[in-house]
Design an enzyme around this catalytic site. Structure first.
Site: not given
Ligand code: NDP
Length: 297
Positions: A54, A98, A121
């Protein structure tokens, strides 16, 4: 006849290129560089690889990347403190924590602490609610990537019969809502579904997000269906020598390919889309935080 292979890797590369152009335009016209903060707690090897990828791809599209690696012993208070700092930092337009988090941290509480406008997200309850009610929130990356792949082969989904196998908050449920938003007739299957084979055989569009190697048999697939395989399963591969492994999806690819109209491979299908859409969401978030209209990607 063999299905068209939907090349998620190529599609994701194209999307990242569009994001890079959008980032350059935003810098040039408004002096804004989108910034993405990624928070990793602990040493989970798969998570470390995801975070590294990422970071690299964020920089490749011209965004600023802020990685925060915290030890597994980090307590909830400290993590919530960091989220609060990132929420207030104007250089940070997107925040991603995460998952999974260590067991002593309440993941739902952490996600709820992220400013919904920075929740790239799309997991915050406000964004889940906006997706549910047809509002303009941040949409979870993997299902949005799946929708893009589906529409790369069939733009108009009106009236199509879609089956989503799996009902998780991060894939199955948002996927079903996105398909409904495109006027498909949607069925959701899960571990208590009685006749999965029958459900699969009626679907014009099948999205499999279960996490069980090749559990959906090729012979169940409706001829000509669009098949999107989200599953990522590592299985042993003795042909690769002792201890060898390979990745397979939730769909029995070789036989499904003989019946489907179009199908995503594993790897190289849905997988690469997730980060590309994350970058797209960060660009969108940066536009919205600056009071600008959404970029056209
Ligand atoms: P979860 O484990 O959260 O959900 C799995 C779902 O599958 C559940 O809803 C479960 O039903 C359902 N299920 C389990 N067994 C059966 C069965 N026998 N028949 C029908 N349904 C069943 O997984 P996720 O949604 O997080 O992920 C699914 C897969 O997608 C995994 O392989 C994961 O690795 C992959 N993935 C890939 C991503 C990417 O490509 N970037 C991103 C995210 C996930 P129930 O609710 O009843 O338990």
């Amino acid at each position: 006849m063999s299905a068209r292979i939907i090349d998620g890797k190529a599609f994701a590369a194209g999307l990242r290129e569009k994001v890079a152009h959008g980032v350059a335009r935003l810098k040039e016209q408004h002096g804004i560089t989108p910034g993405l903060a990624v928070v990793l707690v602990g040493e989970d090897p798969a998570s470390r690889v995801y975070v590294r990828n990422k970071e690299r791809m964020t920089q490749e599209v011209g965004m600023r990347s802020f990685a925060h690696r915290l030890p597994a012993t980090t307590n909830e208070e400290r993590l919530l403190g960091l989220i609060d700092e990132l929420d207030c930092d104007p250089a940070v337009h997107g925040i991603l924590v995460q998952l999974p988090l260590p067991a002593h941290i309440d993941a739902a509480k952490v996600i709820a602490a992220i400013d919904p406008a920075k929740d790239v997200d799309g997991f915050h309850p406000v964004n889940a609610g906006l997706l549910m009610t047809g509002g303009r929130g941040m949409v979870p990356c993997t299902p949005l990537g799946c929708l893009m792949l589906i529409q790369s082969v069939r733009e108009d989904l009106s009236g199509a019969r879609a089956l989503v196998v799996g009902r998780s908050n991060i894939v199955g449920k948002p996927m079903a809502l996105l398909l409904m938003g495109e006027n498909a007739t949607v069925t959701i299957a899960h571990s208590r579904t009685r006749d999965l084979a029958g459900e699969v055989s009626r679907a014009d569009i099948l999205v499999a997000a279960v996490g069980r190697p090749e559990m959906i048999r090729g012979e169940w697939i409706r001829p000509g269906a669009i098949v999107i395989d989200v599953g990522i399963n590592r299985v042993s591969a003795p042909e690769k020598g002792e201890g060898g492994t390979r990745l397979v999806g939730d769909v029995e690819f070789a036989s499904a390919q003989m019946r489907a109209g179009a199908i995503t491979p594993v790897p190289g299908g849905v997988g690469p889309m997730t980060i590309a859409v994350l970058l797209r969401n960060t660009l969108v978030a940066a536009h919205r935080q600056a009071g600008l209209g959404d970029p056209d990607i």
